[in-house]
Design a protein around this motif. Sequence first.
Motif, mmCIF file in Angstrom:
data_model
loop_
_atom_site.group_PDB
_atom_site.id
_atom_site.type_symbol
_atom_site.label_atom_id
_atom_site.label_comp_id
_atom_site.label_asym_id
_atom_site.label_seq_id
_atom_site.Cartn_x
_atom_site.Cartn_y
_atom_site.Cartn_z
ATOM 1 N N THR A 157 49.712 -46.519 -37.225
ATOM 2 C CA THR A 157 48.735 -47.278 -36.441
ATOM 3 C C THR A 157 49.397 -48.209 -35.432
ATOM 4 O OG1 THR A 157 47.174 -47.208 -38.295
ATOM 5 C CG2 THR A 157 46.747 -48.824 -36.563
ATOM 6 N N ILE A 161 48.902 -48.138 -31.356
ATOM 7 C CA ILE A 161 48.254 -49.275 -30.701
ATOM 8 C C ILE A 161 49.179 -49.912 -29.670
ATOM 9 C CG2 ILE A 161 47.286 -51.583 -31.052
ATOM 10 C CD1 ILE A 161 45.479 -49.330 -32.004
ATOM 11 N N ILE A 172 39.739 -50.870 -27.815
ATOM 12 C CA ILE A 172 40.268 -50.053 -28.912
ATOM 13 C C ILE A 172 39.338 -50.129 -30.114
ATOM 14 C CG2 ILE A 172 42.182 -49.801 -30.550
ATOM 15 C CD1 ILE A 172 44.005 -50.918 -28.299
ATOM 16 N N ILE A 174 39.095 -48.712 -34.198
ATOM 17 C CA ILE A 174 39.859 -48.143 -35.301
ATOM 18 C C ILE A 174 38.914 -47.847 -36.459
ATOM 19 C CG2 ILE A 174 41.753 -48.530 -36.935
ATOM 20 C CD1 ILE A 174 42.862 -50.600 -34.910
ATOM 21 N N ILE A 189 41.427 -43.422 -33.958
ATOM 22 C CA ILE A 189 41.623 -44.477 -32.961
ATOM 23 C C ILE A 189 41.075 -44.000 -31.623
ATOM 24 C CG2 ILE A 189 43.306 -45.892 -31.701
ATOM 25 C CD1 ILE A 189 45.200 -45.570 -34.096
ATOM 26 N N THR A 199 39.277 -55.446 -29.528
ATOM 27 C CA THR A 199 39.452 -54.372 -30.500
ATOM 28 C C THR A 199 38.408 -54.477 -31.606
ATOM 29 O OG1 THR A 199 41.813 -54.191 -30.070
ATOM 30 C CG2 THR A 199 41.036 -53.383 -32.209
#
Length: 207
Positions: A157, A161, A172, A174, A189, A199
């Motif tokens: 991850t 990222i 973003i 997740i 993602i 995010t």
Amino acid sequence: MRQKQDLFTVLDGKVKFRRGVYNITGDAVQLAAFAAKRKAKKVLDVGIGTGGVSFCLLEYNPNLQITGIDISENMLVESAKNAALNKREIELIQADIQNWKTARTFDAVVTNPPYFKGSAAKHGAHHNADLYEWTRACLRRVRPRGYFYCIADAAATAEIISALYAGRAGAIEIQPLFGTKNTAERVLISARLGVHSPTIIHAGLTF
């Protein structure tokens, strides 16, 4: 995923795959469902393999124009066979995404990258990939304000990222995926090029 003779089927039997060089996993199905939530017209499937993500995406949206790229000729041959099996049309290109000479960009780029480590696979596909560089290469093929989608081992991850931030992608999202362990085993993602929204981490799902 159901098996019948020499075929695999997914999405309630609507999408078919030949058994052989490489059999798709649930990762491809999960990624397709994740990416299908937003509309796109032109999609690039990086490391298309035998077409798991692409043909599931086409089941959700038959009007997509999908280009698949893979370094392995064997994989592309199998992908073409699966295209015929599902009566779908896709463009297939044999190239390495990290040095593909093109100015083309796409509404969305999807990738189920080779996050596994170990000996090279017999089918000639990527292995032991640098996921930071892989992600950056994928982002270069996303049009401004277009989308990037991937599924990877949860341990990767941070690598992905950091590449998204370096490539000026934001918004973003997740989605952790849990198997039998108490910690996430996979992550979905998404990101949007040139957008700087915060995010979002969604509640975990089981797979």
